[in-house]
Write a protein that holds these residues in place. Structure first.
Motif, PDB file in Angstrom:
ATOM      1  N   SER A   1      33.057  24.141  25.760  1.00 31.82           N
ATOM      2  CA  SER A   1      33.847  24.260  26.992  1.00 31.82           C
ATOM      3  C   SER A   1      35.338  24.190  26.701  1.00 31.82           C
ATOM      4  O   SER A   1      36.133  24.890  27.322  1.00 31.82           O
ATOM      5  N   GLN A   2      35.732  23.363  25.729  1.00 40.68           N
ATOM      6  CA  GLN A   2      37.150  23.251  25.405  1.00 40.68           C
ATOM      7  C   GLN A   2      37.654  24.453  24.610  1.00 40.68           C
ATOM      8  O   GLN A   2      38.770  24.910  24.800  1.00 40.68           O
ATOM      9  N   PHE A   3      36.832  24.974  23.718  1.00 37.71           N
ATOM     10  CA  PHE A   3      37.248  26.087  22.863  1.00 37.71           C
ATOM     11  C   PHE A   3      37.069  27.425  23.573  1.00 37.71           C
ATOM     12  O   PHE A   3      38.017  28.173  23.750  1.00 37.71           O
ATOM     13  N   LEU A   4      35.844  27.714  23.980  1.00 39.05           N
ATOM     14  CA  LEU A   4      35.566  29.011  24.597  1.00 39.05           C
ATOM     15  C   LEU A   4      36.182  29.124  25.977  1.00 39.05           C
ATOM     16  O   LEU A   4      36.544  30.214  26.408  1.00 39.05           O
ATOM     17  N   GLY A   5      36.345  28.008  26.664  1.00 39.01           N
ATOM     18  CA  GLY A   5      36.934  28.011  27.994  1.00 39.01           C
ATOM     19  C   GLY A   5      38.383  28.453  28.015  1.00 39.01           C
ATOM     20  O   GLY A   5      38.902  28.860  29.051  1.00 39.01           O
ATOM     21  N   LYS A   6      39.043  28.399  26.881  1.00 37.52           N
ATOM     22  CA  LYS A   6      40.452  28.794  26.803  1.00 37.52           C
ATOM     23  C   LYS A   6      40.623  30.293  26.520  1.00 37.52           C
ATOM     24  O   LYS A   6      41.726  30.806  26.557  1.00 37.52           O
ATOM     25  N   LEU A   7      39.536  30.990  26.239  1.00 40.62           N
ATOM     26  CA  LEU A   7      39.608  32.414  25.931  1.00 40.62           C
ATOM     27  C   LEU A   7      39.353  33.248  27.175  1.00 40.62           C
ATOM     28  O   LEU A   7      38.545  32.884  28.032  1.00 40.62           O
ATOM     29  N   SER A   8      40.033  34.379  27.276  1.00 39.75           N
ATOM     30  CA  SER A   8      39.814  35.291  28.400  1.00 39.75           C
ATOM     31  C   SER A   8      38.501  36.050  28.199  1.00 39.75           C
ATOM     32  O   SER A   8      37.921  36.040  27.107  1.00 39.75           O
ATOM     33  N   MET A   9      38.052  36.704  29.250  1.00 40.85           N
ATOM     34  CA  MET A   9      36.834  37.513  29.149  1.00 40.85           C
ATOM     35  C   MET A   9      36.983  38.586  28.078  1.00 40.85           C
ATOM     36  O   MET A   9      36.053  38.834  27.310  1.00 40.85           O
ATOM     37  N   GLU A  10      38.158  39.204  28.022  1.00 39.99           N
ATOM     38  CA  GLU A  10      38.386  40.251  27.021  1.00 39.99           C
ATOM     39  C   GLU A  10      38.308  39.677  25.607  1.00 39.99           C
ATOM     40  O   GLU A  10      37.752  40.297  24.703  1.00 39.99           O
ATOM     41  N   GLU A  11      38.847  38.488  25.418  1.00 39.87           N
ATOM     42  CA  GLU A  11      38.796  37.850  24.091  1.00 39.87           C
ATOM     43  C   GLU A  11      37.363  37.475  23.728  1.00 39.87           C
ATOM     44  O   GLU A  11      36.935  37.675  22.581  1.00 39.87           O
ATOM     45  N   LEU A  12      36.614  36.961  24.700  1.00 41.84           N
ATOM     46  CA  LEU A  12      35.214  36.620  24.449  1.00 41.84           C
ATOM     47  C   LEU A  12      34.399  37.870  24.116  1.00 41.84           C
ATOM     48  O   LEU A  12      33.559  37.853  23.207  1.00 41.84           O
ATOM     49  N   GLU A  13      34.646  38.960  24.854  1.00 41.38           N
ATOM     50  CA  GLU A  13      33.941  40.215  24.569  1.00 41.38           C
ATOM     51  C   GLU A  13      34.297  40.737  23.189  1.00 41.38           C
ATOM     52  O   GLU A  13      33.440  41.249  22.466  1.00 41.38           O
ATOM     53  N   GLY A  14      35.556  40.596  22.794  1.00 42.13           N
ATOM     54  CA  GLY A  14      35.979  41.009  21.459  1.00 42.13           C
ATOM     55  C   GLY A  14      35.288  40.193  20.378  1.00 42.13           C
ATOM     56  O   GLY A  14      34.829  40.740  19.371  1.00 42.13           O
ATOM     57  N   LEU A  15      35.202  38.879  20.588  1.00 41.77           N
ATOM     58  CA  LEU A  15      34.487  38.015  19.638  1.00 41.77           C
ATOM     59  C   LEU A  15      33.022  38.420  19.548  1.00 41.77           C
ATOM     60  O   LEU A  15      32.454  38.500  18.454  1.00 41.77           O
ATOM     61  N   GLN A  16      32.425  38.678  20.708  1.00 40.25           N
ATOM     62  CA  GLN A  16      31.023  39.057  20.737  1.00 40.25           C
ATOM     63  C   GLN A  16      30.787  40.360  19.976  1.00 40.25           C
ATOM     64  O   GLN A  16      29.831  40.474  19.207  1.00 40.25           O
ATOM     65  N   LYS A  17      31.666  41.336  20.163  1.00 43.32           N
ATOM     66  CA  LYS A  17      31.533  42.608  19.442  1.00 43.32           C
ATOM     67  C   LYS A  17      31.655  42.394  17.942  1.00 43.32           C
ATOM     68  O   LYS A  17      30.901  42.960  17.159  1.00 43.32           O
ATOM     69  N   GLY A  18      32.623  41.570  17.543  1.00 45.13           N
ATOM     70  CA  GLY A  18      32.805  41.287  16.126  1.00 45.13           C
ATOM     71  C   GLY A  18      31.606  40.577  15.520  1.00 45.13           C
ATOM     72  O   GLY A  18      31.175  40.894  14.413  1.00 45.13           O
ATOM     73  N   ILE A  19      31.058  39.622  16.261  1.00 45.88           N
ATOM     74  CA  ILE A  19      29.884  38.888  15.792  1.00 45.88           C
ATOM     75  C   ILE A  19      28.687  39.826  15.690  1.00 45.88           C
ATOM     76  O   ILE A  19      27.953  39.814  14.689  1.00 45.88           O
ATOM     77  N   ASN A  20      28.485  40.663  16.705  1.00 44.98           N
ATOM     78  CA  ASN A  20      27.365  41.617  16.673  1.00 44.98           C
ATOM     79  C   ASN A  20      27.492  42.580  15.500  1.00 44.98           C
ATOM     80  O   ASN A  20      26.503  42.904  14.842  1.00 44.98           O
ATOM     81  N   LYS A  21      28.712  43.027  15.221  1.00 43.99           N
ATOM     82  CA  LYS A  21      28.947  43.943  14.100  1.00 43.99           C
ATOM     83  C   LYS A  21      28.616  43.257  12.774  1.00 43.99           C
ATOM     84  O   LYS A  21      27.959  43.845  11.904  1.00 43.99           O
TER      85      LYS A  21
END
Length: 77
Positions: free
Chosen positions: A31-51
């Motif tokens: 909640s402290q780490f991921l909560g500070k990221l925007s939806m776009e940043e979270l989606e970018g992380l997710q794409k990078g992780i999936n790749k």
């Protein structure tokens, strides 16, 4: 972990220290780490992780194919 000292190794160490026994992030850290990221940043992380996961899966598959070939099996892709 201070902002000016964030390196890939430090980030990985911090993430590992904040994992539960089932390898998910602890709720407070999440909640402290991921909560500070925007939806776009979270989606970018997710794409990078999936790749990265897809790349690793391909490597595992290739290793298994090579193992089978080494032991005399014919493997068609």
């Amino acid at each position: 972990m201070t902002k000016q000292n964030v390196t890939p190794g430090v980030l990985v160490k911090t993430l590992r220290e904040n994992q539960n026994s089932n390898k998910t992030l602890k709720a407070l850290f999440s909640s402290q780490f991921l909560g500070k990221l925007s939806m776009e940043e979270l989606e970018g992380l997710q794409k990078g992780i999936n790749k990265e996961m897809k790349k690793r899966e391909g490597k595992v598959i290739q290793e298994k194919i090579e193992f089978l070939k080494k032991h005399g099996y014919k493997v068609d892709k």
